[in-house]
Design a protein around this motif. Structure first.
Motif, short mmCIF file in Angstrom:
data_model
loop_
_atom_site.label_atom_id
_atom_site.label_comp_id
_atom_site.label_asym_id
_atom_site.label_seq_id
_atom_site.Cartn_x
_atom_site.Cartn_y
_atom_site.Cartn_z
N LEU A 209 0.85 -1.20 0.00
CA LEU A 209 0.00 0.00 0.00
C LEU A 209 0.89 1.25 0.00
N ASN A 210 1.57 1.46 -1.10
CA ASN A 210 2.51 2.57 -1.22
C ASN A 210 2.01 3.61 -2.23
N PRO A 211 2.71 4.72 -2.39
CA PRO A 211 2.26 5.77 -3.33
C PRO A 211 2.12 5.29 -4.77
N GLU A 212 2.97 4.35 -5.20
CA GLU A 212 2.88 3.85 -6.57
C GLU A 212 1.55 3.11 -6.78
N PHE A 213 1.17 2.29 -5.80
CA PHE A 213 -0.09 1.56 -5.87
C PHE A 213 -1.26 2.54 -5.89
N GLN B 184 -5.57 11.44 0.47
CA GLN B 184 -6.55 11.52 1.56
C GLN B 184 -7.59 10.39 1.45
N ASP B 185 -8.16 10.20 0.26
CA ASP B 185 -9.15 9.14 0.06
C ASP B 185 -8.53 7.75 0.25
N PHE B 186 -7.30 7.60 -0.22
CA PHE B 186 -6.62 6.31 -0.11
C PHE B 186 -6.38 5.96 1.36
N SER B 187 -5.89 6.91 2.14
CA SER B 187 -5.63 6.68 3.57
C SER B 187 -6.91 6.35 4.32
#
Length: 190
Positions: A149-153, A162-165
């Protein structure tokens, strides 16, 4: 914009020469013929021939290439691009439509054989049926195999930080995703 996949082994040189495209369209032509290669160079199409010789090998490569393209686009790009397949091969048409629907791409099929098509330039619109709607669904959909679950993903999914977190936190709290057994850094669906 259109991304066009041409099964030149199926439709032949004459149909390829008739193809009308825009300079902004991306055209992938699959064949092992040198005559078709020359037409592709003239029309600025990408000629792809680096697949094994044999029955249905071009078809397998078309689907693999389509999957690669689909997975590299975010949701906005997926919904704004038409993925066209030019062929008369019913099995390839079925596989192409299925792959597009899996990730929410819009597929259009163009058949060139007079015996197969019911109308000149018949286009069959396949609407996506399994496209994830919410951010959580999108994350779950792409965690069928272990992912970090990193920025590339996150960027691959086209989701804001924000939505991802928020979504990943909620999925963890609801026990819908868990750490992978093979690597503590990767996550999968439960």
């Amino acid at each position: 914009m259109d991304i066009i996949f041409v099964d030149a082994e199926n439709i032949g040189l004459k149909e390829l020469e008739k193809l009308e495209t825009s300079i902004i369209d991306k055209v992938f032509v699959f064949s092992k013929s040198n005559c078709i290669k020359l037409v592709c160079e003239k029309k600025l199409y990408l000629f792809l021939s680096d697949y094994p010789c044999g029955s249905n090998q071009a078809d397998f490569y078309i689907i693999a290439y389509l999957s690669r393209v689909l997975s590299s686009l975010n949701h906005t790009e997926l919904t704004s691009i038409n993925f066209k397949l030019i062929t008369n091969d019913e099995s390839l048409i079925s596989a192409f439509g299925f792959q597009c629907s899996q990730l929410g791409g819009i597929s259009k099929i163009i058949k060139t054989n007079e015996k197969i098509k019911t109308d000149v330039n018949t286009v069959v619109q396949l609407t996506p049926v399994l496209a994830p709607k919410s951010v959580e669904e999108k994350i779950i959909f792409h965690l069928k195999s272990p992912e970090t679950l990193n920025p590339e993903f996150r960027k691959k999914l086209g989701i804001s930080q924000q939505d991802f977190s928020r979504a990943t936190g909620e999925l963890i709290r609801q026990n819908k995703i868990k750490r992978s057994k093979g690597s503590k850094k990767k996550w999968v669906t439960r």
